[in-house]
Motif scaffolding. Structure first.
Motif, PDB file in Angstrom:
ATOM      1  N   TRP A   1       1.238  -1.420  -0.383  1.00 54.36           N
ATOM      2  CA  TRP A   1       0.443   0.354  -0.227  1.00 54.36           C
ATOM      3  C   TRP A   1       0.851   1.733  -0.384  1.00 54.36           C
ATOM      4  O   TRP A   1       0.529   2.355  -0.161  1.00 54.36           O
ATOM      5  CB  TRP A   1      -1.158  -0.357   1.474  1.00 54.36           C
TER       6      TRP A   1
ATOM      7  N   LYS B   1       3.577   1.209  -1.813  1.00 55.55           N
ATOM      8  CA  LYS B   1       3.962   1.516  -2.937  1.00 55.55           C
ATOM      9  C   LYS B   1       3.175   2.765  -4.206  1.00 55.55           C
ATOM     10  O   LYS B   1       3.594   3.256  -4.719  1.00 55.55           O
ATOM     11  CB  LYS B   1       4.737   0.514  -3.273  1.00 55.55           C
ATOM     12  N   VAL B   2       2.040   1.797  -3.913  1.00 60.46           N
ATOM     13  CA  VAL B   2       1.051   1.940  -4.860  1.00 60.46           C
ATOM     14  C   VAL B   2       0.540   3.538  -4.229  1.00 60.46           C
ATOM     15  O   VAL B   2       0.598   4.806  -4.701  1.00 60.46           O
ATOM     16  CB  VAL B   2      -0.387   1.576  -4.071  1.00 60.46           C
ATOM     17  N   PHE B   3       0.775   4.531  -2.984  1.00 64.32           N
ATOM     18  CA  PHE B   3       0.889   5.640  -2.217  1.00 64.32           C
ATOM     19  C   PHE B   3       1.761   6.514  -2.981  1.00 64.32           C
ATOM     20  O   PHE B   3       1.147   7.152  -3.499  1.00 64.32           O
ATOM     21  CB  PHE B   3       0.373   5.294  -0.647  1.00 64.32           C
TER      22      PHE B   3
ATOM     23  N   ILE C   1       3.462   5.773  -5.369  1.00 69.39           N
ATOM     24  CA  ILE C   1       3.818   6.114  -7.540  1.00 69.39           C
ATOM     25  C   ILE C   1       1.972   6.771  -7.766  1.00 69.39           C
ATOM     26  O   ILE C   1       2.102   8.095  -8.534  1.00 69.39           O
ATOM     27  CB  ILE C   1       2.678   4.742  -7.725  1.00 69.39           C
ATOM     28  N   VAL C   2       1.504   6.845  -7.519  1.00 67.62           N
ATOM     29  CA  VAL C   2      -0.229   8.057  -6.793  1.00 67.62           C
ATOM     30  C   VAL C   2       0.669   9.288  -7.665  1.00 67.62           C
ATOM     31  O   VAL C   2      -0.179  10.263  -7.397  1.00 67.62           O
ATOM     32  CB  VAL C   2      -1.207   7.538  -6.173  1.00 67.62           C
ATOM     33  N   ALA C   3       1.166   9.210  -5.552  1.00 69.08           N
ATOM     34  CA  ALA C   3       1.284  10.655  -5.530  1.00 69.08           C
ATOM     35  C   ALA C   3       2.580  11.355  -6.374  1.00 69.08           C
ATOM     36  O   ALA C   3       2.338  12.239  -7.068  1.00 69.08           O
ATOM     37  CB  ALA C   3       1.914  10.519  -3.762  1.00 69.08           C
TER      38      ALA C   3
ATOM     39  N   VAL D   1       2.384  10.310  -9.348  1.00 70.77           N
ATOM     40  CA  VAL D   1       1.708  11.099 -10.995  1.00 70.77           C
ATOM     41  C   VAL D   1       1.036  11.824 -10.811  1.00 70.77           C
ATOM     42  O   VAL D   1       0.670  13.087 -11.771  1.00 70.77           O
ATOM     43  CB  VAL D   1       0.468   9.369 -11.446  1.00 70.77           C
ATOM     44  N   LEU D   2       0.135  11.922  -9.404  1.00 68.86           N
ATOM     45  CA  LEU D   2      -0.707  13.336  -9.103  1.00 68.86           C
ATOM     46  C   LEU D   2       0.643  15.035  -9.736  1.00 68.86           C
ATOM     47  O   LEU D   2       0.027  16.182  -9.795  1.00 68.86           O
ATOM     48  CB  LEU D   2      -0.724  13.656  -8.190  1.00 68.86           C
TER      49      LEU D   2
END
Length: 200
Positions: A25, A27-29, A31-33, A35-36
């Protein structure tokens, strides 16, 4: 007495379990941060984000001026003026940007309704900017510049970014409001890099 080292647990590689890895979770956070962050930076650089919408002539000039270029534009009165075609200019004024945080000349006189082309040259080693406007326009531009990385080139009808040795032109039809020209590269305006346009 047992001289053999303890055998690893079934299904666990040696050394695994001693230092737990990063949870999925996290790692996913991350990556999303990332990208944003990229989307926000691209939006700021293209002028699509920021307070009040796009950074450019629509924001700066607004209802205070007639921003129609070329001969279709009537004389501006009671406002800051607006961009115009170079063919409409009655004269060209050369402006030099210096690393001493100054402009040469530091003051320019124009007539109300006059169209002038500014031939702006960066004679310094730093990136500089030539932005023309009233106090409100400069405040908006400074706020937008706070979100743009230093030295990133941007050009709008009332603003030029110049790399060292570069010359660019900006043509403006003046209203009857006194304006200021300034550099909003980080710390330059605060160091006094600004000049006056007096409407006579």
């Amino acid at each position: 007495m047992n001289d053999h080292p303890p055998s690893p647990q079934a299904g666990v590689e040696p050394g695994q379990g001693e230092k737990p890895g990063m949870p999925r979770w996290v790692k996913v956070f991350v990556i999303v941060a990332v990208v944003l962050l990229v989307v926000v930076v691209i939006g700021l650089l293209t002028g699509q984000l920021g307070p009040g919408g796009p950074h450019g002539p629509g924001r700066h000039l607004g209802a205070r001026s007639n921003a129609t270029p070329a001969s279709a534009q009537q004389q501006n009165t009671g406002n800051v003026g607006g961009p115009a075609a170079a063919s409409e200019a009655s004269r060209t004024i050369e402006v030099t940007l210096l690393d001493t945080m100054s402009f040469e000349p530091a003051s320019i006189n124009v007539s109300a309704g006059e169209t002038v082309t500014f031939a702006v040259t960066n004679a310094g080693r730093d990136v500089h900017e030539f932005t023309l406007g009233d106090a409100a326009m400069h405040q908006e531009h400074a706020q937008a510049m706070a979100h743009i990385p230093a030295g990133v080139t941007h050009s709008f009808p009332n603003s030029l970014t110049l790399q060292p040795g570069e010359t660019k032109r900006l043509t403006w039809r003046f209203g009857d409001a006194a304006l200021e020209f300034a550099c909003h590269e980080r710390g330059h305006y605060e160091a006094g890099m600004r000049g006056q346009v007096m409407v006579i």
